[in-house]
Design a protein around this motif. Structure first.
Motif, PDB file in Angstrom:
ATOM      1  N   ALA A   1       0.820  -1.215   0.000  1.00 44.36           N
ATOM      2  CA  ALA A   1       0.000   0.000   0.000  1.00 44.36           C
ATOM      3  C   ALA A   1       0.853   1.264   0.000  1.00 44.36           C
ATOM      4  O   ALA A   1       0.322   2.369  -0.018  1.00 44.36           O
ATOM      5  N   GLY A   2       2.168   1.097   0.024  1.00 43.83           N
ATOM      6  CA  GLY A   2       3.056   2.245  -0.059  1.00 43.83           C
ATOM      7  C   GLY A   2       3.594   2.753   1.260  1.00 43.83           C
ATOM      8  O   GLY A   2       4.296   3.763   1.293  1.00 43.83           O
ATOM      9  N   ALA A   3       3.295   2.061   2.350  1.00 41.68           N
ATOM     10  CA  ALA A   3       3.856   2.472   3.641  1.00 41.68           C
ATOM     11  C   ALA A   3       5.352   2.174   3.643  1.00 41.68           C
ATOM     12  O   ALA A   3       5.795   1.163   3.103  1.00 41.68           O
TER      13      ALA A   3
ATOM     14  N   LEU B   1      11.562  -7.330   1.763  1.00 41.56           N
ATOM     15  CA  LEU B   1      11.752  -6.021   2.393  1.00 41.56           C
ATOM     16  C   LEU B   1      13.217  -5.592   2.309  1.00 41.56           C
ATOM     17  O   LEU B   1      13.504  -4.435   2.002  1.00 41.56           O
ATOM     18  N   GLU B   2      14.129  -6.516   2.578  1.00 42.18           N
ATOM     19  CA  GLU B   2      15.562  -6.193   2.472  1.00 42.18           C
ATOM     20  C   GLU B   2      15.920  -5.790   1.053  1.00 42.18           C
ATOM     21  O   GLU B   2      16.664  -4.832   0.845  1.00 42.18           O
ATOM     22  N   ALA B   3      15.385  -6.509   0.071  1.00 39.34           N
ATOM     23  CA  ALA B   3      15.669  -6.191  -1.334  1.00 39.34           C
ATOM     24  C   ALA B   3      15.151  -4.806  -1.699  1.00 39.34           C
ATOM     25  O   ALA B   3      15.703  -4.146  -2.583  1.00 39.34           O
ATOM     26  N   GLN B   4      14.111  -4.343  -0.995  1.00 42.39           N
ATOM     27  CA  GLN B   4      13.542  -3.019  -1.247  1.00 42.39           C
ATOM     28  C   GLN B   4      14.212  -1.947  -0.402  1.00 42.39           C
ATOM     29  O   GLN B   4      13.810  -0.793  -0.422  1.00 42.39           O
TER      30      GLN B   4
END
Length: 115
Positions: free
Chosen positions: A43-45, A70-73
């Motif tokens: 959702a963009g948080a 999440l780590e990759a982002q």
């Protein structure tokens, strides 16, 4: 991935404080569970920090997979011993992944379509 083992770790304390006193503005959210963490990110948080219980951080489980994404982002993802994770989670039966997310709260006009 850094490991947290102490209940006195500042990140553990931050999770606990947010569980005790939610952000009144709604800008900072405490999330517990694969679905909440995944959906908040989709959702963009912005994920400020995520923690995965050591017992769930290896292998191909959902928590481990979300942590890798999440780590990759670019998010900070930490491994916590199961005892430290239990101290971080506001629920009785922790899911194995939790996060602190930041979002821009919407005002009533935006929600009603009058932005």
């Amino acid at each position: 991935m850094k490991t947290i083992s102490s209940r006195q770790n500042p990140i553990v304390q931050t999770f606990r404080q947010l569980a005790r006193t939610p952000d009144p503005t709604g800008a900072r959210l405490l999330l517990d569970g694969v679905h909440l963490v995944r959906e908040a990110r989709e959702a963009g948080a912005e994920i400020e920090v995520a923690a995965i219980a050591a017992s769930r951080s290896r292998g191909d489980g959902e928590a481990a997979e979300v942590g890798r994404r999440l780590e990759a982002q670019g998010a900070t993802v930490l491994r916590a011993t199961d005892q430290a994770f239990a101290a971080m989670s506001p629920v009785r039966a922790p899911s194995g992944i939790g996060a602190i997310a930041r979002r821009r709260p919407a005002d009533a006009g935006e929600i009603c379509g009058r932005a």
